[in-house]
Design a protein around this motif. Structure first.
Motif, mmCIF file in Angstrom:
data_model
loop_
_atom_site.group_PDB
_atom_site.id
_atom_site.type_symbol
_atom_site.label_atom_id
_atom_site.label_comp_id
_atom_site.label_asym_id
_atom_site.label_seq_id
_atom_site.Cartn_x
_atom_site.Cartn_y
_atom_site.Cartn_z
ATOM 1 N N GLN A 153 1.162 -1.330 0.825
ATOM 2 C CA GLN A 153 -0.004 -0.179 -0.151
ATOM 3 C C GLN A 153 1.039 1.126 -0.029
ATOM 4 O OE1 GLN A 153 -2.098 1.132 3.254
ATOM 5 N NE2 GLN A 153 -3.904 1.514 2.418
ATOM 6 N N ALA A 154 1.512 1.394 0.680
ATOM 7 C CA ALA A 154 2.919 2.001 0.851
ATOM 8 C C ALA A 154 3.373 2.777 -0.619
ATOM 9 C CB ALA A 154 3.640 2.192 2.293
ATOM 10 N N LEU A 155 3.644 2.027 -1.436
ATOM 11 C CA LEU A 155 4.736 2.021 -2.661
ATOM 12 C C LEU A 155 3.301 2.060 -3.228
ATOM 13 C CD1 LEU A 155 6.637 -1.481 -2.959
ATOM 14 C CD2 LEU A 155 7.391 0.352 -1.967
ATOM 15 N N HIS A 156 1.929 1.869 -3.338
ATOM 16 C CA HIS A 156 1.804 2.511 -4.537
ATOM 17 C C HIS A 156 0.593 4.042 -4.169
ATOM 18 C CE1 HIS A 156 -1.666 1.454 -7.508
ATOM 19 N NE2 HIS A 156 -2.466 1.712 -7.151
ATOM 20 N N LEU A 157 0.825 3.615 -2.718
ATOM 21 C CA LEU A 157 0.559 5.813 -2.482
ATOM 22 C C LEU A 157 1.500 6.841 -3.525
ATOM 23 C CD1 LEU A 157 -1.165 5.121 1.024
ATOM 24 C CD2 LEU A 157 -2.463 5.140 -1.054
ATOM 25 N N LEU A 158 2.866 5.804 -2.671
ATOM 26 C CA LEU A 158 4.126 7.058 -2.930
ATOM 27 C C LEU A 158 3.993 7.250 -4.648
ATOM 28 C CD1 LEU A 158 6.229 5.855 0.019
ATOM 29 C CD2 LEU A 158 5.598 7.874 -0.757
ATOM 30 N N ASN A 159 3.707 6.436 -5.433
ATOM 31 C CA ASN A 159 4.324 5.925 -6.773
ATOM 32 C C ASN A 159 3.584 6.746 -7.436
ATOM 33 O OD1 ASN A 159 5.643 4.182 -7.412
ATOM 34 N ND2 ASN A 159 4.530 2.854 -7.762
ATOM 35 N N ALA A 160 1.624 7.345 -6.470
ATOM 36 C CA ALA A 160 0.697 8.196 -7.239
ATOM 37 C C ALA A 160 0.579 9.273 -6.684
ATOM 38 C CB ALA A 160 -0.495 7.762 -6.978
ATOM 39 N N LEU A 161 1.714 9.825 -5.541
ATOM 40 C CA LEU A 161 1.651 11.043 -5.217
ATOM 41 C C LEU A 161 2.607 12.239 -5.596
ATOM 42 C CD1 LEU A 161 0.245 12.169 -1.837
ATOM 43 C CD2 LEU A 161 3.019 11.470 -1.430
ATOM 44 N N PRO A 162 1.943 13.145 -5.913
ATOM 45 C CA PRO A 162 2.576 14.159 -6.535
ATOM 46 C C PRO A 162 3.954 14.791 -4.993
ATOM 47 C CG PRO A 162 0.865 15.135 -6.422
ATOM 48 C CD PRO A 162 1.267 13.720 -5.813
ATOM 49 N N PHE A 163 5.591 14.524 -5.852
ATOM 50 C CA PHE A 163 6.102 15.200 -4.644
ATOM 51 C C PHE A 163 6.645 16.817 -4.989
ATOM 52 C CE2 PHE A 163 8.787 10.644 -3.382
ATOM 53 C CZ PHE A 163 7.729 9.889 -3.260
ATOM 54 N N PRO A 164 7.453 16.965 -3.889
ATOM 55 C CA PRO A 164 7.795 18.894 -3.827
ATOM 56 C C PRO A 164 8.051 18.209 -4.526
ATOM 57 C CG PRO A 164 7.386 17.827 -1.663
ATOM 58 C CD PRO A 164 7.918 16.218 -2.468
ATOM 59 N N ASN A 165 9.296 18.138 -4.931
ATOM 60 C CA ASN A 165 10.106 17.934 -6.530
ATOM 61 C C ASN A 165 9.619 18.491 -8.004
ATOM 62 O OD1 ASN A 165 9.739 15.524 -6.947
ATOM 63 N ND2 ASN A 165 12.564 15.317 -6.620
ATOM 64 N N GLY A 166 8.494 18.263 -7.568
ATOM 65 C CA GLY A 166 8.440 18.371 -8.825
ATOM 66 C C GLY A 166 8.396 17.057 -10.143
ATOM 67 N N LYS A 167 8.843 16.528 -9.634
ATOM 68 C CA LYS A 167 9.190 15.243 -10.953
ATOM 69 C C LYS A 167 8.442 14.831 -11.294
ATOM 70 C CE LYS A 167 14.317 17.151 -9.601
ATOM 71 N NZ LYS A 167 16.004 16.532 -9.402
ATOM 72 N N THR A 168 8.438 13.805 -12.042
ATOM 73 C CA THR A 168 7.947 12.691 -12.316
ATOM 74 C C THR A 168 8.374 11.266 -12.976
ATOM 75 O OG1 THR A 168 7.413 13.245 -14.790
ATOM 76 C CG2 THR A 168 5.644 14.436 -13.254
ATOM 77 N N ASN A 169 9.581 11.073 -13.636
ATOM 78 C CA ASN A 169 10.205 9.243 -13.679
ATOM 79 C C ASN A 169 10.568 8.813 -11.865
ATOM 80 O OD1 ASN A 169 9.663 10.149 -16.179
ATOM 81 N ND2 ASN A 169 11.394 11.449 -16.314
ATOM 82 N N VAL A 170 10.457 7.493 -12.512
ATOM 83 C CA VAL A 170 10.824 7.074 -10.785
ATOM 84 C C VAL A 170 11.962 5.913 -11.677
ATOM 85 C CG1 VAL A 170 10.016 4.992 -9.640
ATOM 86 C CG2 VAL A 170 8.553 6.578 -9.760
ATOM 87 N N LEU A 171 12.862 6.057 -10.962
ATOM 88 C CA LEU A 171 13.996 5.320 -10.965
ATOM 89 C C LEU A 171 13.925 3.930 -10.036
ATOM 90 C CD1 LEU A 171 17.095 5.039 -12.542
ATOM 91 C CD2 LEU A 171 18.265 5.925 -10.185
ATOM 92 N N VAL A 172 14.420 3.246 -10.801
ATOM 93 C CA VAL A 172 13.437 1.552 -10.507
ATOM 94 C C VAL A 172 15.453 0.071 -10.573
ATOM 95 C CG1 VAL A 172 12.095 -0.230 -10.199
ATOM 96 C CG2 VAL A 172 11.760 1.755 -10.953
ATOM 97 N N GLU A 173 15.769 0.032 -9.437
ATOM 98 C CA GLU A 173 17.251 -1.173 -9.575
ATOM 99 C C GLU A 173 16.601 -1.666 -10.452
ATOM 100 O OE1 GLU A 173 18.235 -1.591 -5.640
ATOM 101 O OE2 GLU A 173 16.382 -3.033 -5.057
ATOM 102 N N GLN A 174 17.542 -3.239 -10.981
ATOM 103 C CA GLN A 174 16.934 -3.661 -11.950
ATOM 104 C C GLN A 174 17.995 -5.191 -11.540
ATOM 105 O OE1 GLN A 174 14.307 -3.916 -14.782
ATOM 106 N NE2 GLN A 174 13.525 -2.899 -12.431
ATOM 107 N N PRO A 175 17.845 -5.860 -11.228
ATOM 108 C CA PRO A 175 16.280 -6.703 -10.696
ATOM 109 C C PRO A 175 15.347 -5.665 -9.889
ATOM 110 C CG PRO A 175 17.283 -8.362 -10.168
ATOM 111 C CD PRO A 175 18.088 -7.132 -10.460
ATOM 112 N N ALA A 176 13.983 -5.247 -9.606
ATOM 113 C CA ALA A 176 13.083 -5.232 -8.566
ATOM 114 C C ALA A 176 12.481 -6.253 -8.051
ATOM 115 C CB ALA A 176 12.893 -3.768 -8.739
ATOM 116 N N TYR A 177 11.431 -5.601 -6.431
ATOM 117 C CA TYR A 177 10.490 -6.580 -6.627
ATOM 118 C C TYR A 177 9.313 -6.226 -7.054
ATOM 119 C CZ TYR A 177 6.409 -7.004 -3.445
ATOM 120 O OH TYR A 177 4.704 -6.738 -3.012
ATOM 121 N N SER A 178 8.874 -7.127 -7.315
ATOM 122 C CA SER A 178 7.696 -7.450 -8.395
ATOM 123 C C SER A 178 6.026 -6.937 -8.244
ATOM 124 C CB SER A 178 6.953 -9.066 -9.432
ATOM 125 O OG SER A 178 6.824 -9.415 -8.760
#
Length: 459
Positions: A153-178
């Motif tokens: 739930q926390a991951l999903h909410l943070l993915n959806a939440l606008p951040f103060p830095n105004g940026k939109t892309n997410v960097l994900v290590e590979q591989p990562a939790y599915s």
């Protein structure tokens, strides 16, 4: 054996054999006393004990009824060697201890358990978690801690939440939790991959991504990474925190196995945060009962209000009974004793995995030598399909997970299978790795034969 024990055993055997079905009425106290030639008080005592074990329940002026039939734990164990599960071993779950905590929570909190609570979580639980986290060098006040319905739930909410830095892309290590990758896909978020190896991430590449690609946050599991089992060095954690502050990029630290760390000197990235750019998540699902759906998120001050409002719009509040029971479980020392037991148990299994790897696998296929955690991967020979291998192994009663599901669609994938030791014992680990080695060898020879045949046909 006295009559009291005989009656209890007789009823339990009937329940396990499903001779008494769920909801079915038991024989009356008078009939049982006649059947066993004992007093009705002896029967009442036996029935009371069975009710305390939640096997039967009483209805005033009606009698006693079965709660459940056969006990799942009493059924024959499967012949399968399950290297796929991420759910804790049921044999080591603290059912009785936690039952005491649930009962105490009901007695202590009463009406509070049946009404809506603070979306951020019980204040008293957050205060207990403040002390618990401090043992891991995570110093956060209760106003920053949010109790969530599982780390997903926390991951999903943070993915959806606008951040103060105004940026939109997410960097994900590979591989990562599915589960994280699925959330990003469902929310249609642009995700960029960065390779994670046994040595961590390339810090120069990380800095380049932070500087040039409008990164909202970097998602990472710094210790006992899923699926690889790899962990960052302390120096890498320190540098990741430094780069986050330098480029105004948040780091989402998924410390899902923080309570199972065997190296007590291993600190999280959060411990190096000086600029408020690290978001810290810890799950209780791998230590306790995953069905409780409990995790915590330590949220920076600039994000906490928006995060809490978004969470409240999704579920109003996390289950009150689970929160109250966890608070009691933490405060009476049960949690730490159980976590220590789990650390030792899983460490023994990982050591057996490494020994079996050395025993049966060639050097290129041997597993990463982690001292703890629950996951590792096995690299497959070039050209061997992980899906084909998993099918062959399933026919031999061994379940493994192809690692392709842990990658973004466009990111280059290493040819691996994931191994989880969480639902296995030492004997199963040894036999399972032996069967994996035999299957790899068999498939390699079969493929070599097919290549040779094809070459002859071409000529």
């Amino acid at each position: 054996m006295n009559k009291y024990e005989l009656i209890k055993r007789h009823i339990k055997e009937q329940l396990q054999a499903n001779s008494i079905k769920p909801g079915e009425k038991l024989l009356s106290i008078r009939k049982i006393s006649e059947q066993f030639g004992c007093s009705m008080n002896t029967v009442i005592r036996a029935y009371d004990d069975l009710e305390k074990e939640h096997l039967i329940y009483s209805v005033p002026k009606s009698g006693y009824y079965a709660v459940m039939g056969s006990d799942p734990a009493a059924r024959p164990l499967s012949e399968l060697i399950d290297f796929t599960s991420a759910a804790p071993d049921p044999e080591v779950m603290p059912y009785e201890d936690f039952q005491h905590c649930l009962n105490r929570a009901i007695a202590l909190y009463k009406d509070e358990l049946f009404s809506y609570t603070d979306p951020q979580g019980f204040l008293s639980l957050r205060q207990s978690l403040e002390k618990h986290l401090a043992l891991s060098q995570v110093f956060a006040n209760p106003e920053q801690i949010c109790i969530v319905s599982g780390s997903q739930q926390a991951l999903h909410l943070l993915n959806a939440l606008p951040f103060p830095n105004g940026k939109t892309n997410v960097l994900v290590e590979q591989p990562a939790y599915s589960g994280m990758l699925r959330s990003l896909q469902l929310l249609n978020i642009n995700a960029i991959g960065i390779a994670r190896t046994e040595d961590g991430v390339d810090l120069e590449e990380l800095e380049k991504q932070f500087r040039n690609n409008g990164i909202k946050f970097f998602y990472t599991a710094p210790r006992y990474h899923n699926p690889s089992g790899w962990s960052y060095s302390q120096e890498q954690k320190k540098q990741i925190a430094r780069l986050a502050g330098k480029y105004d990029v948040y780091v989402l630290e998924d410390d899902y196995l923080g309570d199972l760390e065997v190296d007590r000197k291993s600190d999280p990235i959060y411990s190096y945060d000086t600029t408020g750019h690290i978001i810290y998540i810890r799950s209780f699902s791998k230590v306790m009962l995953p069905g409780l759906r409990l995790a915590l998120a330590v949220i920076p001050k600039l994000l906490i209000e928006a995060f809490t409002m978004l969470k409240a719009s999704c579920d109003s509040s996390t289950a009150a009974l689970s929160q109250a029971a966890l608070e009691i479980y933490l405060n009476n020392g049960m949690f730490e004793r159980h976590a220590a037991h789990m650390r030792n148990r899983y460490r023994e299994r990982m050591l057996e995995l490494q020994a079996a790897s050395l025993r049966y696998l060639p050097p290129l296929q041997q597993v990463y030598s982690a001292q703890g955690g629950i996951f590792c991967t096995i690299k497959l020979p070039e050209g061997m399909d992980a899906g084909d291998l998993s099918v062959v192994l399933k026919e031999r009663h061994v379940l493994v997970t192809p690692a392709d599901r842990f990658y973004l669609p466009a990111f280059p994938r290493e040819n691996r299978i994931r191994i989880s030791i969480i639902r296995t014992n030492e004997e199963q680990i040894n036999n399972g790795i032996r069967l994996i080695a035999e299957a790899i060898d068999s498939l390699s020879k079969h493929k070599a034969f097919r290549r040779a045949s094809a070459a002859r046909d071409w000529q």
